[in-house]
Design an enzyme around this catalytic site. Structure first.
Site, PDB file in Angstrom:
ATOM      1  CG  HIS A   9      -2.043  -1.035   1.059  1.00  0.00           C
ATOM      2  ND1 HIS A   9      -3.175  -0.866   0.296  1.00  0.00           N
ATOM      3  CD2 HIS A   9      -2.133  -2.290   1.575  1.00  0.00           C
ATOM      4  CE1 HIS A   9      -3.921  -1.960   0.356  1.00  0.00           C
ATOM      5  NE2 HIS A   9      -3.307  -2.841   1.119  1.00  0.00           N
ATOM      6  CB  THR A  10       4.340   2.137  -0.141  1.00  0.00           C
ATOM      7  OG1 THR A  10       4.910   1.027  -0.842  1.00  0.00           O
ATOM      8  CG2 THR A  10       4.371   1.855   1.345  1.00  0.00           C
ATOM      9  CB  SER A  46      -9.829 -18.278 -19.715  1.00  0.00           C
ATOM     10  OG  SER A  46      -9.169 -18.697 -18.527  1.00  0.00           O
ATOM     11  N   GLY A  95      -7.555 -14.412  -6.748  1.00  0.00           N
ATOM     12  CA  GLY A  95      -8.070 -13.910  -5.479  1.00  0.00           C
ATOM     13  C   GLY A  95      -7.173 -14.156  -4.302  1.00  0.00           C
ATOM     14  CB  ALA A  96      -4.237 -16.184  -3.815  1.00  0.00           C
ATOM     15  CG  LEU A 123      -0.398 -15.016  -4.642  1.00  0.00           C
ATOM     16  CD1 LEU A 123      -0.270 -16.526  -4.805  1.00  0.00           C
ATOM     17  CD2 LEU A 123       0.741 -14.469  -3.790  1.00  0.00           C
ATOM     18  CG  ASP A 137       0.081  -5.906  -8.142  1.00  0.00           C
ATOM     19  OD1 ASP A 137       0.961  -5.898  -7.262  1.00  0.00           O
ATOM     20  OD2 ASP A 137      -1.131  -6.003  -7.892  1.00  0.00           O
ATOM     21  CE1 TYR A 139      -5.147  -1.759  -3.223  1.00  0.00           C
ATOM     22  CE2 TYR A 139      -6.019  -0.159  -4.771  1.00  0.00           C
ATOM     23  CZ  TYR A 139      -4.963  -0.870  -4.270  1.00  0.00           C
ATOM     24  OH  TYR A 139      -3.711  -0.692  -4.807  1.00  0.00           O
TER      25      TYR A 139
END
Length: 376
Positions: free
Chosen positions: A28-29, A61, A116-117, A119, A166, A218
């Protein structure tokens, strides 16, 4: 499994991959212009693709519903696509919005990045599309430029106000290193992370508690940070020197103080972690990880009972340190362990979850992997 040929009845041009990530420290930076230290995972989104010249984008997918999503690239607009297909469609839209003359393509996706992990499965999907489009349409774009395209795709098309960490991790990481990234100007360098050489491992604990960064929480955190910076007369919280933190907190409403305290101290922890890595003292990362989790739990309040339990159980079983990784509200925990204790720590966490009545977590060891690239 359905392959590209069976789905689209054509021969693909190539195969591309883009990894998920864990973040050693710096949560969160990124949307506060701060520092982060992510590592790419060996888990990746893979795309088999070919260019189309009729303006049609077709998406399939292996993790989807078995149907092909067909779209026209000239009809793409924020809100026009929902579900998982919004992420690849968003990248095509963002490329066109940036002035790149790109058309359609066929994409067959297969990913082993847990969704949803925490990652970055969505960033991996965005970055594999961006990388494939660069090659298919011969775009002269660098990794950081593609990361910014992917971030805009998620911000403006999907509607998640994420930072750029990310996407930069997925595009720019290299094998055997962490990425020390200044999210303000995207300056970055690769910091060697030779875990095996020091008898250490990174254990990822997926709590299987799903999180959705599009659900509003968020965005509220980001808005709180931006409001605090404005009240302090700063461009971003990154510009608040740590030695001025106590005085700054006194000037803020009570509800904003914990957010500011976390962001400022987390930037310090990133710099501390990089210094330890540069010195070759990887074991010293442990206490930094644990301090980061305490701040995320107590100040930023994005942890949950499952992630707190995973951290506590891992440390009690001998981990050198542990923290949640990702946006929060569930997701995964990262633990630094001695190689010989990895199975013991994983088993201890699993037992603790069972005793608490939680579903069994998924655990695996992570090694620093390469960023987005063509693989076939």
């Amino acid at each position: 499994m359905a392959d590209f040929q069976s789905v689209f009845g054509a021969t693909p041009t190539g195969v591309w991959a883009a990894p998920g990530r864990v973040n050693l420290i710096g949560e969160h930076t990124d949307y506060n212009d701060g520092f982060v230290l992510p590592v790419a995972l060996p888990h990746a989104a893979k795309a088999t693709a070919r260019r189309r010249d009729d303006g049609v984008l077709r998406l399939f997918s292996e993790q989807g519903d078995g149907e092909v999503t067909e779209l026209r690239v000239d009809g793409l607009a924020p809100g026009s696509v929902t579900g998982w297909a919004a992420y690849p469609a968003a990248v095509v839209w963002a490329l066109r919005e940036a002035g790149h003359d790109v058309g359609g393509a066929d994409f067959h996706f297969d990913s082993d990045v847990p969704s949803g992990a925490g990652l970055s499965s969505s960033a991996a999907l965005e970055c594999v599309v961006a990388t494939a489009y660069r090659d298919l349409y011969e775009l002269e774009l660098t990794g950081p430029e593609l990361a910014l395209i992917a971030q805009r795709a998620e911000n403006a098309f999907v509607g998640v106000p994420c930072g750029v960490m990310d996407q930069m991790a997925s595009m720019c990481c290299v094998e055997g290193a962490a990425l020390f990234l200044d999210t303000r100007d995207l300056a970055h360098r690769h910091v060697p992370l030779d875990l095996a050489g020091q008898g250490l491992r990174l254990l990822v604990i997926d709590t299987r508690v799903k999180h959705d960064l599009g659900d509003g929480a968020y965005a509220e955190l980001r808005a709180g940070c931006e409001r605090a910076a404005e009240l302090l007369g700063l461009r971003a919280l990154r510009d608040l020197p740590p030695d001025r933190l106590p005085q700054a907190l006194d000037r803020l409403p009570a509800e904003l103080r914990p957010l500011v305290r976390h962001v400022v101290t987390e930037d310090v922890r990133v710099e501390q972690a990089v210094a330890r890595l540069d010195a070759g003292d990887l074991a010293a990362l442990g206490p930094i990880l644990s301090a980061g989790h305490a701040s995320l739990r107590d100040d930023y309040r994005v942890s949950c009972p499952e992630t707190d339990l995973a951290v506590a159980a891992a440390v009690a079983a001998g981990a050198l340190g542990a923290r949640m990784t990702g946006g929060g509200f569930g997701g995964s925990v990262l633990a630094l362990v001695e190689a010989g204790t990895l199975d013991h720590v994983a088993a201890a966490v699993t037992t603790a979850f069972s005793d608490a009545g939680y579903a069994a977590p998924r655990t695996f060891a992570a090694t620093p992997a390469a960023g987005a690239r063509r693989v076939g």
